[in-house]
Motif scaffolding. Structure first.
Motif, PDB file in Angstrom:
ATOM      1  N   TYR A  77       0.633   5.961  -9.796  1.00 37.84           N
ATOM      2  CA  TYR A  77      -0.172   4.988 -10.535  1.00 37.84           C
ATOM      3  C   TYR A  77       0.725   4.055 -11.324  1.00 37.84           C
ATOM      4  CZ  TYR A  77       0.514   8.467 -14.262  1.00 37.84           C
ATOM      5  OH  TYR A  77       1.063   9.357 -15.162  1.00 37.84           O
ATOM      6  N   ARG A  78       0.219   2.841 -11.461  1.00 36.43           N
ATOM      7  CA  ARG A  78       0.899   1.819 -12.259  1.00 36.43           C
ATOM      8  C   ARG A  78      -0.130   0.784 -12.618  1.00 36.43           C
ATOM      9  NH1 ARG A  78       5.360  -1.144  -9.073  1.00 36.43           N
ATOM     10  NH2 ARG A  78       3.553  -2.273  -8.288  1.00 36.43           N
ATOM     11  N   GLY A  79      -0.297   0.514 -13.882  1.00 37.43           N
ATOM     12  CA  GLY A  79      -1.332  -0.404 -14.313  1.00 37.43           C
ATOM     13  C   GLY A  79      -2.696   0.096 -13.903  1.00 37.43           C
ATOM     14  N   PHE A  80      -3.454  -0.738 -13.220  1.00 43.15           N
ATOM     15  CA  PHE A  80      -4.806  -0.385 -12.791  1.00 43.15           C
ATOM     16  C   PHE A  80      -4.840   0.140 -11.367  1.00 43.15           C
ATOM     17  CE2 PHE A  80      -6.815  -1.760 -16.531  1.00 43.15           C
ATOM     18  CZ  PHE A  80      -6.204  -2.929 -16.956  1.00 43.15           C
ATOM     19  N   THR A  81      -3.693   0.368 -10.771  1.00 42.96           N
ATOM     20  CA  THR A  81      -3.616   0.786  -9.376  1.00 42.96           C
ATOM     21  C   THR A  81      -3.235   2.253  -9.281  1.00 42.96           C
ATOM     22  OG1 THR A  81      -2.940  -1.437  -8.699  1.00 42.96           O
ATOM     23  CG2 THR A  81      -2.499   0.358  -7.169  1.00 42.96           C
TER      24      THR A  81
ATOM     25  N   ALA B  75       0.636  17.717 -14.534  1.00 48.09           N
ATOM     26  CA  ALA B  75       1.944  17.215 -14.940  1.00 48.09           C
ATOM     27  C   ALA B  75       2.086  15.778 -14.474  1.00 48.09           C
ATOM     28  CB  ALA B  75       3.062  18.070 -14.331  1.00 48.09           C
ATOM     29  N   CYS B  76       2.935  15.045 -15.156  1.00 50.49           N
ATOM     30  CA  CYS B  76       3.238  13.690 -14.694  1.00 50.49           C
ATOM     31  C   CYS B  76       4.673  13.361 -15.064  1.00 50.49           C
ATOM     32  CB  CYS B  76       2.271  12.664 -15.247  1.00 50.49           C
ATOM     33  SG  CYS B  76       2.191  12.591 -17.036  1.00 50.49           S
TER      34      CYS B  76
ATOM     35  N   GLY C  34       8.382   1.748  -2.648  1.00 52.07           N
ATOM     36  CA  GLY C  34       9.073   2.875  -3.220  1.00 52.07           C
ATOM     37  C   GLY C  34       8.293   3.575  -4.301  1.00 52.07           C
ATOM     38  N   LEU C  35       8.270   4.902  -4.196  1.00 49.05           N
ATOM     39  CA  LEU C  35       7.568   5.706  -5.184  1.00 49.05           C
ATOM     40  C   LEU C  35       8.225   5.579  -6.555  1.00 49.05           C
ATOM     41  CD1 LEU C  35       5.212   7.694  -5.431  1.00 49.05           C
ATOM     42  CD2 LEU C  35       6.806   9.545  -4.890  1.00 49.05           C
ATOM     43  N   GLN C  36       9.472   5.146  -6.570  1.00 47.53           N
ATOM     44  CA  GLN C  36      10.166   5.033  -7.851  1.00 47.53           C
ATOM     45  C   GLN C  36       9.544   3.958  -8.741  1.00 47.53           C
ATOM     46  OE1 GLN C  36      11.517   4.235  -4.891  1.00 47.53           O
ATOM     47  NE2 GLN C  36      12.987   2.539  -5.043  1.00 47.53           N
ATOM     48  N   PHE C  37       8.670   3.120  -8.176  1.00 49.42           N
ATOM     49  CA  PHE C  37       8.034   2.082  -8.969  1.00 49.42           C
ATOM     50  C   PHE C  37       6.703   2.531  -9.569  1.00 49.42           C
ATOM     51  CE2 PHE C  37      11.301  -0.640  -7.875  1.00 49.42           C
ATOM     52  CZ  PHE C  37      11.486  -0.730  -6.507  1.00 49.42           C
ATOM     53  N   TYR C  38       6.380   3.819  -9.395  1.00 47.27           N
ATOM     54  CA  TYR C  38       5.108   4.341  -9.883  1.00 47.27           C
ATOM     55  C   TYR C  38       5.338   5.576 -10.747  1.00 47.27           C
ATOM     56  CZ  TYR C  38       2.948   1.367  -6.370  1.00 47.27           C
ATOM     57  OH  TYR C  38       2.543   0.281  -5.639  1.00 47.27           O
ATOM     58  N   HIS C  39       4.503   5.714 -11.754  1.00 44.03           N
ATOM     59  CA  HIS C  39       4.388   7.005 -12.405  1.00 44.03           C
ATOM     60  C   HIS C  39       3.710   7.940 -11.394  1.00 44.03           C
ATOM     61  CE1 HIS C  39       5.178   4.857 -16.128  1.00 44.03           C
ATOM     62  NE2 HIS C  39       4.130   4.098 -15.907  1.00 44.03           N
ATOM     63  N   VAL C  40       4.006   9.216 -11.449  1.00 40.95           N
ATOM     64  CA  VAL C  40       3.419  10.164 -10.498  1.00 40.95           C
ATOM     65  C   VAL C  40       2.876  11.368 -11.249  1.00 40.95           C
ATOM     66  CG1 VAL C  40       3.848  11.655  -8.514  1.00 40.95           C
ATOM     67  CG2 VAL C  40       4.960   9.421  -8.659  1.00 40.95           C
TER      68      VAL C  40
ATOM     69  N   GLN D 238       0.852  -1.182   0.000  1.00 36.77           N
ATOM     70  CA  GLN D 238       0.000   0.000   0.000  1.00 36.77           C
ATOM     71  C   GLN D 238       0.888   1.232   0.000  1.00 36.77           C
ATOM     72  OE1 GLN D 238      -3.315  -0.447   0.098  1.00 36.77           O
ATOM     73  NE2 GLN D 238      -4.084   1.634   0.367  1.00 36.77           N
ATOM     74  N   LEU D 239       0.666   2.095  -0.995  1.00 30.74           N
ATOM     75  CA  LEU D 239       1.440   3.326  -1.097  1.00 30.74           C
ATOM     76  C   LEU D 239       0.653   4.442  -0.418  1.00 30.74           C
ATOM     77  CD1 LEU D 239       4.049   4.390  -2.542  1.00 30.74           C
ATOM     78  CD2 LEU D 239       2.539   5.133  -4.381  1.00 30.74           C
ATOM     79  N   GLN D 240       1.279   5.147   0.500  1.00 30.36           N
ATOM     80  CA  GLN D 240       0.642   6.298   1.143  1.00 30.36           C
ATOM     81  C   GLN D 240       1.384   7.559   0.725  1.00 30.36           C
ATOM     82  OE1 GLN D 240       0.838   5.014   5.296  1.00 30.36           O
ATOM     83  NE2 GLN D 240      -1.324   4.489   5.211  1.00 30.36           N
TER      84      GLN D 240
END
Length: 116
Positions: free
Chosen positions: A99-103, A49-50, A28-34, A1-3
């Motif tokens: 976000y990543r995939g459907f999450t 922005a992303c 780690g946030l590095q595993f997600y687009h932001v 779970q990412l907070q």
């Protein structure tokens, strides 16, 4: 779970600057687009922005292009939004999401008010 927790909002005068932070706990946030989004009272949410996982690509909506800069510091598990040349119409609650995939995970938002 990412907070995610946003910070750095506040009241600034037109033409001023703010740097928003989106700090993650958990994986780690590095595993997600932001992405950064905002919502002004009575208006629809607006994506601003992303930044991609690889940090090689960024995207900006036209209304902030040239004024806002998104960046990430994976060592600090944080993504930033540097906002310059702020205008009254930038007043809104600003949110980040990972976000990543459907999450998708969301922060709680931080208020930005631009006023003289």
């Amino acid at each position: 779970q990412l907070q995610l927790v946003e910070s750095g909002g506040g009241l600034v005068r037109p033409g001023g600057s703010l740097r928003l932070s989106c700090e993650a706990s958990g994986p780690g946030l590095q595993f997600y687009h932001v992405g950064w989004l905002r919502q002004a009272p009575g208006k629809e949410p607006e994506g601003l922005a992303c930044i991609s996982i690889s940090d090689e690509s960024t995207y900006y909506v036209d209304s902030v292009k040239g004024r806002f800069t998104i960046s990430r510091d994976n060592a600090k598990n944080t993504v930033y939004l540097q906002m310059d040349s702020l205008k009254p119409e930038d007043t809104a609650v600003y949110y980040c999401n990972g976000y990543r995939g459907f999450t998708t995970f969301w922060g709680q938002g931080t208020q930005v008010t631009i006023s003289s």
